[in-house]
Design an enzyme around this catalytic site. Structure first.
Site, PDB file in Angstrom:
ATOM      1  N   TYR A  77       1.448  -1.249  -0.254  1.00  7.64           N
ATOM      2  CA  TYR A  77      -0.504  -0.371   0.045  1.00  7.64           C
ATOM      3  C   TYR A  77       0.817   0.794  -0.272  1.00  7.64           C
ATOM      4  CZ  TYR A  77       1.070   0.938   4.778  1.00  7.64           C
ATOM      5  OH  TYR A  77       1.677   0.910   6.379  1.00  7.64           O
ATOM      6  N   PHE A  87       2.553   9.609   3.353  1.00  8.66           N
ATOM      7  CA  PHE A  87       3.031  10.011   4.718  1.00  8.66           C
ATOM      8  C   PHE A  87       3.355   8.251   4.964  1.00  8.66           C
ATOM      9  CE2 PHE A  87      -1.691   8.714   4.556  1.00  8.66           C
ATOM     10  CZ  PHE A  87      -1.822   7.641   5.284  1.00  8.66           C
ATOM     11  N   ASP A  88       2.820   7.322   3.670  1.00  4.77           N
ATOM     12  CA  ASP A  88       3.512   5.881   4.850  1.00  4.77           C
ATOM     13  C   ASP A  88       3.451   4.390   3.854  1.00  4.77           C
ATOM     14  OD1 ASP A  88       4.140   3.882   6.133  1.00  4.77           O
ATOM     15  OD2 ASP A  88       1.899   3.269   6.982  1.00  4.77           O
ATOM     16  N   ILE A 107      -6.421   1.233  11.117  1.00 10.07           N
ATOM     17  CA  ILE A 107      -7.557   2.398  10.739  1.00 10.07           C
ATOM     18  C   ILE A 107      -8.775   1.413  10.097  1.00 10.07           C
ATOM     19  CG2 ILE A 107      -6.145   4.040  11.145  1.00 10.07           C
ATOM     20  CD1 ILE A 107      -6.734   4.547   7.961  1.00 10.07           C
ATOM     21  N   TYR A 133      -7.980   8.584  10.824  1.00 17.50           N
ATOM     22  CA  TYR A 133      -7.178   8.649  12.753  1.00 17.50           C
ATOM     23  C   TYR A 133      -7.558   9.464  13.184  1.00 17.50           C
ATOM     24  CZ  TYR A 133      -3.058   6.498  10.299  1.00 17.50           C
ATOM     25  OH  TYR A 133      -2.321   5.595   9.963  1.00 17.50           O
ATOM     26  N   PHE A 150      -5.616   5.804   0.335  1.00 16.43           N
ATOM     27  CA  PHE A 150      -4.832   4.863  -0.636  1.00 16.43           C
ATOM     28  C   PHE A 150      -5.283   4.586  -1.667  1.00 16.43           C
ATOM     29  CE2 PHE A 150      -5.223   5.316   4.541  1.00 16.43           C
ATOM     30  CZ  PHE A 150      -4.140   4.529   5.103  1.00 16.43           C
TER      31      PHE A 150
END
Length: 472
Positions: A77, A87-88, A107, A133, A150
């Site tokens: 992902y 961010f990730d 999440i 979040y 995502f």
């Protein structure tokens, strides 16, 4: 998604992208508004249809099942904020991300989104803050009340392994309520459906005691799953033969030997048994006596796994008890001694020899010269090919009871096995040394041949006449 044109590489898989489909890079590089893209192309996948998680499929997966609650999923992902900032990403860590879906490990949006996917599918998810979040964010990378995007590929998924040997795999269709689970000895009311190779062979409501399911003809695997279930839960259980009807099969249902089974189990209601800490010592001793009888009943019927469950309950109840007086202490020790001895015998029948040794050791902590424990430990060690240790155990048996003929026979077997082992070692080492010698001889021969060739060349060069400077 990587690459350009109509053919792109999405998370390592080449696909053809239609004009309607957008990757994260497409959306952000073209200065498109992500929320507008999802409004026009996305599908709401939230259970209550509030558009908290919207999905766009970029690559369809393999037709078949979707992940269920509790399944272990493997994904790649990338996550971005609405401004395009990453961010990730699992790619940055150079390995896929693995988690149990629906267990609150990620999440809420990922739990919901991944459950809507098929193996091999690649999709985009737009996730509102309440599914991500929330008002707290995830400092320092995700600010409060952030909507996230995502791109996910579902690489694989499998059910939750309830045992260490892969014998019971659970997949949850409907999540149960509350936080309580049935315990050992609980009375459960379940609805069962059982399949063998696609054929439905039973469908019924049944009430049974956890640990004693055999009394109602319920397979061991269903029994063992009970302690993981919650009221109202409906799950699929994939049972290996050991946890189904084993070698014997079930003639009543036309199930042959070593059949793998699929059960759908719905836990309608249950009543918990008293926990150990809720019982006084007298209750524990009384229950242990009853459970010992139950274990013996199962053992005589050849149901060794069921017997193990009963004898282990005695150990759980009494192992940490010391009694209020000599009479209680003696009763506790007698019950523990029988429980461990019988567990050792069950494990011998189940060919779990390490467990048999462990329980024999427990007996000898209570009674260092227990003849049965020494003998059964010797049997287990012999079957583990620990011949010298087994020999020591059987010799100790004779020290306790010199008339034990079985131990004498086992000593003879151990000595024979030790001799065979030594002879085998001799042959192995003899062959090894022979090979080394042959190799050294071959190397030496080649070296001598090489040295001989060089010597002949030197001799030839000495015999050859030197040419004068004018070539005469």
């Amino acid at each position: 998604m990587r690459g350009t044109g109509t053919q792109r590489e999405i998370l390592g898989t080449l696909v053809c992208a239609s004009d309607e489909m957008s990757s994260l890079e497409d959306i952000f590089s073209n200065n498109q508004c992500p929320t507008a893209v999802f409004t026009s192309q996305g599908t709401d996948v939230t259970p209550n249809s509030d558009r908290g998680v919207c999905k766009i499929v970029n690559q369809h997966g393999v037709e078949g099942e979707n992940p269920m609650i509790g399944d272990k999923v493997c994904v790649h992902y990338t996550g971005r904020l609405l401004n395009g900032k990453k961010f990730d990403s699992s790619f940055d860590r150079k390995e896929p991300f693995v988690f149990n879906v629906g267990k609150g490990q990620v999440i809420k949006a990922l739990d919901i989104g991944v459950c809507s996917m098929q193996k091999g599918e690649v999709c985009l998810l737009l996730c509102k803050p309440e599914y991500a979040y929330g008002s707290s964010g995830s400092p320092p990378k995700v600010p409060p009340n952030a909507t996230l995007v995502f791109e996910i590929e579902l690489l694989s998924f499998r059910g939750e392994d309830l045992t260490e040997d892969g014998g019971i795999i659970r997949r949850i269709k409907v999540k149960g309520e509350g936080y309580n689970n049935p315990n050992e000895g609980a009375t459960v009311h379940v609805h069962l459906k059982g399949w063998r190779g696609g054929r439905l062979f039973e469908s019924r409501d049944v009430i049974f005691v956890v640990g004693e399911s055999e009394d109602e003809g319920v397979p061991l695997g269903v029994d063992r799953a009970m302690e993981k279930m919650r009221k109202g839960e409906c799950c699929l259980l994939y049972l290996k033969p050991k946890y189904g009807y084993g070698k014997e099969g079930k003639a009543e249902y036309e199930i042959g030997s070593n059949a793998e089974l699929l059960y759908e189990v719905t836990l309608k209601d249950f009543e918990k048994a008293k926990e150990s800490w809720e019982m006084d010592l007298k209750e524990k001793i009384d229950c242990a006596v009853f459970v010992k009888q139950k274990g013996t009943q199962y053992f005589k019927a050849g149901l060794y796994n069921h017997a193990v469950i009963q004898y282990q309950r005695i150990v759980i109840w009494l192992e940490m008890e010391c009694g209020a007086g000599m009479e209680q202490l003696q009763a506790i020790q007698a019950l523990l001694l029988v429980a461990h001895l019988n567990l050792a015998l069950c494990y011998l029948r189940l060919r779990e020899y390490s467990q048999a040794v462990e329980n024999c050791n427990k007996v000898m902590e209570l009674d260092p010269e227990n003849e049965k424990a020494l003998y059964r430990r010797g049997e287990a060690r012999l079957l583990r090919n620990e011949f010298s240790l087994a020999l020591g155990d059987f010799r100790q048996v004779l020290q306790v009871n010199s008339f034990n003929r079985a131990a004498r026979s086992q000593i003879a077997i151990c000595k024979c096995k030790i001799r065979e082992h030594h002879e085998r070692d001799k042959k192995i080492y003899a062959n090894m040394f022979q090979r080394f010698a042959e190799h050294d001889a071959k190397v030496g021969k080649l070296k001598r041949k090489k040295d001989s060739g060089l010597s002949d060349q030197n001799k030839q060069s000495l015999k050859s006449p030197r040419l004068s400077q004018d070539g005469s």
